[in-house]
Design a protein around this motif. Sequence first.
Motif, PDB file in Angstrom:
ATOM      1  N   VAL A 282     -26.333  41.142 -28.962  1.00 47.34           N
ATOM      2  CA  VAL A 282     -25.535  40.298 -29.861  1.00 47.34           C
ATOM      3  C   VAL A 282     -26.439  39.451 -30.750  1.00 47.34           C
ATOM      4  O   VAL A 282     -26.203  39.322 -31.963  1.00 47.34           O
ATOM      5  N   GLU A 283     -27.500  38.905 -30.166  1.00 48.89           N
ATOM      6  CA  GLU A 283     -28.389  38.024 -30.925  1.00 48.89           C
ATOM      7  C   GLU A 283     -29.151  38.786 -32.007  1.00 48.89           C
ATOM      8  O   GLU A 283     -29.320  38.300 -33.114  1.00 48.89           O
ATOM      9  N   VAL A 284     -29.614  39.992 -31.676  1.00 45.98           N
ATOM     10  CA  VAL A 284     -30.446  40.743 -32.614  1.00 45.98           C
ATOM     11  C   VAL A 284     -29.609  41.436 -33.693  1.00 45.98           C
ATOM     12  O   VAL A 284     -29.987  41.449 -34.866  1.00 45.98           O
ATOM     13  N   PHE A 285     -28.462  41.990 -33.317  1.00 40.94           N
ATOM     14  CA  PHE A 285     -27.730  42.839 -34.245  1.00 40.94           C
ATOM     15  C   PHE A 285     -26.438  42.228 -34.790  1.00 40.94           C
ATOM     16  O   PHE A 285     -25.840  42.799 -35.696  1.00 40.94           O
ATOM     17  N   VAL A 286     -25.982  41.118 -34.242  1.00 42.42           N
ATOM     18  CA  VAL A 286     -24.704  40.557 -34.682  1.00 42.42           C
ATOM     19  C   VAL A 286     -24.875  39.208 -35.362  1.00 42.42           C
ATOM     20  O   VAL A 286     -24.436  39.013 -36.493  1.00 42.42           O
ATOM     21  N   THR A 287     -25.523  38.260 -34.669  1.00 41.08           N
ATOM     22  CA  THR A 287     -25.638  36.907 -35.202  1.00 41.08           C
ATOM     23  C   THR A 287     -26.890  36.770 -36.052  1.00 41.08           C
ATOM     24  O   THR A 287     -27.901  37.417 -35.786  1.00 41.08           O
ATOM     25  N   PRO A 288     -26.857  35.895 -37.065  1.00 41.26           N
ATOM     26  CA  PRO A 288     -28.063  35.665 -37.864  1.00 41.26           C
ATOM     27  C   PRO A 288     -29.053  34.799 -37.087  1.00 41.26           C
ATOM     28  O   PRO A 288     -28.671  33.952 -36.299  1.00 41.26           O
ATOM     29  N   GLY A 289     -30.332  35.037 -37.324  1.00 37.98           N
ATOM     30  CA  GLY A 289     -31.361  34.231 -36.661  1.00 37.98           C
ATOM     31  C   GLY A 289     -31.634  34.713 -35.252  1.00 37.98           C
ATOM     32  O   GLY A 289     -31.100  35.718 -34.781  1.00 37.98           O
ATOM     33  N   PHE A 290     -32.497  33.969 -34.584  1.00 42.14           N
ATOM     34  CA  PHE A 290     -32.832  34.288 -33.186  1.00 42.14           C
ATOM     35  C   PHE A 290     -33.021  32.966 -32.460  1.00 42.14           C
ATOM     36  O   PHE A 290     -33.919  32.194 -32.790  1.00 42.14           O
TER      37      PHE A 290
ATOM     38  N   GLY B 299     -27.934  40.121 -19.723  1.00 43.39           N
ATOM     39  CA  GLY B 299     -29.102  39.904 -20.568  1.00 43.39           C
ATOM     40  C   GLY B 299     -29.162  40.909 -21.706  1.00 43.39           C
ATOM     41  O   GLY B 299     -29.483  40.558 -22.847  1.00 43.39           O
ATOM     42  N   SER B 300     -28.851  42.160 -21.420  1.00 47.54           N
ATOM     43  CA  SER B 300     -28.840  43.189 -22.459  1.00 47.54           C
ATOM     44  C   SER B 300     -27.764  42.899 -23.513  1.00 47.54           C
ATOM     45  O   SER B 300     -27.996  43.054 -24.724  1.00 47.54           O
ATOM     46  N   ILE B 301     -26.592  42.474 -23.048  1.00 45.84           N
ATOM     47  CA  ILE B 301     -25.496  42.152 -23.981  1.00 45.84           C
ATOM     48  C   ILE B 301     -25.883  40.969 -24.865  1.00 45.84           C
ATOM     49  O   ILE B 301     -25.720  41.008 -26.093  1.00 45.84           O
ATOM     50  N   PHE B 302     -26.401  39.902 -24.271  1.00 49.37           N
ATOM     51  CA  PHE B 302     -26.796  38.714 -25.042  1.00 49.37           C
ATOM     52  C   PHE B 302     -27.860  39.071 -26.075  1.00 49.37           C
ATOM     53  O   PHE B 302     -27.812  38.620 -27.233  1.00 49.37           O
TER      54      PHE B 302
ATOM     55  N   LEU C  50     -33.174  39.290 -18.474  1.00 48.72           N
ATOM     56  CA  LEU C  50     -33.761  40.610 -18.273  1.00 48.72           C
ATOM     57  C   LEU C  50     -35.026  40.530 -17.414  1.00 48.72           C
ATOM     58  O   LEU C  50     -35.252  41.357 -16.528  1.00 48.72           O
ATOM     59  N   ILE C  51     -35.846  39.526 -17.669  1.00 44.32           N
ATOM     60  CA  ILE C  51     -37.076  39.375 -16.896  1.00 44.32           C
ATOM     61  C   ILE C  51     -36.766  39.102 -15.427  1.00 44.32           C
ATOM     62  O   ILE C  51     -37.285  39.774 -14.525  1.00 44.32           O
ATOM     63  N   LEU C  52     -35.903  38.108 -15.172  1.00 45.82           N
ATOM     64  CA  LEU C  52     -35.565  37.782 -13.781  1.00 45.82           C
ATOM     65  C   LEU C  52     -34.824  38.925 -13.096  1.00 45.82           C
ATOM     66  O   LEU C  52     -35.060  39.220 -11.926  1.00 45.82           O
ATOM     67  N   GLY C  53     -33.923  39.568 -13.818  1.00 43.12           N
ATOM     68  CA  GLY C  53     -33.192  40.684 -13.241  1.00 43.12           C
ATOM     69  C   GLY C  53     -34.116  41.817 -12.835  1.00 43.12           C
ATOM     70  O   GLY C  53     -33.940  42.432 -11.778  1.00 43.12           O
TER      71      GLY C  53
ATOM     72  N   VAL D 163     -30.964  30.522 -28.978  1.00 41.16           N
ATOM     73  CA  VAL D 163     -30.653  30.303 -27.571  1.00 41.16           C
ATOM     74  C   VAL D 163     -30.143  31.564 -26.890  1.00 41.16           C
ATOM     75  O   VAL D 163     -30.565  31.904 -25.784  1.00 41.16           O
ATOM     76  N   LEU D 164     -29.241  32.272 -27.544  1.00 44.27           N
ATOM     77  CA  LEU D 164     -28.644  33.455 -26.926  1.00 44.27           C
ATOM     78  C   LEU D 164     -29.698  34.531 -26.659  1.00 44.27           C
ATOM     79  O   LEU D 164     -29.724  35.145 -25.585  1.00 44.27           O
ATOM     80  N   GLY D 165     -30.574  34.753 -27.617  1.00 43.22           N
ATOM     81  CA  GLY D 165     -31.612  35.752 -27.443  1.00 43.22           C
ATOM     82  C   GLY D 165     -32.611  35.380 -26.374  1.00 43.22           C
ATOM     83  O   GLY D 165     -33.024  36.213 -25.559  1.00 43.22           O
ATOM     84  N   ILE D 166     -33.038  34.115 -26.367  1.00 40.29           N
ATOM     85  CA  ILE D 166     -33.992  33.651 -25.354  1.00 40.29           C
ATOM     86  C   ILE D 166     -33.372  33.750 -23.963  1.00 40.29           C
ATOM     87  O   ILE D 166     -34.023  34.177 -23.003  1.00 40.29           O
TER      88      ILE D 166
END
Length: 452
Positions: A314-322, A308-311, A333-336, A324-327
């Motif tokens: 990647v979503e916030v700092f690598v890919t544009p937009g926010f 969850g931290s990796i996804f 993270l919540i379930l973990g 599926v990956l970020g959600i």
Amino acid sequence: MRRSFYHVISTFCLVVILLTLNLTLAQVPENYIPEERGAIVVRGYITSEITQATLSYVESVLKYAQDRGAVAVVLVLNTPGGYLDATLKIVDRIANSTIPVIGYVAPSGARAWSAGTLILLATHIAAMAPGSIIGSAQPVEYDPVTGTTRPVNSSKILNAITKQFEGLAKLRGRNVTAARLFVLKNLNLEASEALKYHVIEVIASNIRELLEKVDGMTVKTAAGTVTLHTANAVIEDCRPSIRERILEVLANPLVSSILFSLGLWIVLFGVISAHYYAAAVGAFFMILGLLGLGFSVNLIALALLLLGSIFLFVEVFVTPGFGVLGITGILMLILGTILLPHLTPEKWFIGGEWFRQLIVTAYALGGSLGSIMGFVLYKAVKVHRATPRSRALIDLRGEVGEALDDIEPGKEGFVLVRGEYWMAKATEPIKKGEKVVVIGKEGPYLIVRKLT
């Protein structure tokens, strides 16, 4: 893409994680009741398939009974059976309990088949309601892909399980032959038959009658010989925590097999079609599906937190937009966090009163963070939906801005236009601080040149 929107999303994700941590802490003393005078009997329920969630719940029941100074624990059984590994661990917890554990198959018409029968044999006192049934303990193999079961006929496995049944029956002074036949012949016994053949000690129509009948009985626990005084005891129910309820759903064999199979197909689709976001969702489902296959809850929780931290990164700092990956990262993270082991005053080496004050503070902080989270989410959605992106980019043509980075042709950098940060590509070399003019767009990027 505007950098401010990334900041809003990052703040929102952080708040969600902190809120989850606080609510996870807040569920720990969920069964806490102010001290009362008189004997206390704690009642727990095993009323579905026996899984890792059942093991966690039984541990909580025994711990709660210990904290409350209970004179006995009553485990109400009404189960078709479940996983052998979880069942054997429950048997170990009962064997090592310093508090007498009473197994009670109830209500009338209930059944404690297979693994449920083994748990009943492990308890210090075995009881049944009229018309209830135990037995049918031949092990079966479960296929998580097809969802089917088939009987186990391997003598190696049958002999090992039979010895487990016989050993528990002998330990508690019960009918060893009946215990053997539960496994080898799928023997079933109704309450009156079980009492007649010395498989159980008591038949009772309700728990109050049960406590009156076992009053004065002497049993051997891990702490030594104990005489029960339960006739006038106060009954306290110990309900599953939020963590245990979630575990119960995810560890269900049907749910876990669906999640694992669906996740596998989604991963394959994502890899073959190069939709890697879909593969991330599939990996999430597969990890959740492993809960029903007997994998350690702690390892799965750590895997969810790590991925969850990796996804999310990647979503916030690598890919544009926010998207599926970020959600997916947030959900992991919540379930973990929720699935991590409970924190108790003993594990923290702090006083119980101080710990309860901490919980009150956690509730207050959780409520405050929840309000902030709602506000941030509202603002994020409002900013994101205020103007369609394509229209906003068209409207920016001809606008003058300032380069915030050195931008080479074909490279990317940030520019400031209309007071907002944008990613841009240049048609000519542009130095930091130079004025630029927007001449077009390319996907999420502005196309700029020097202002002449």
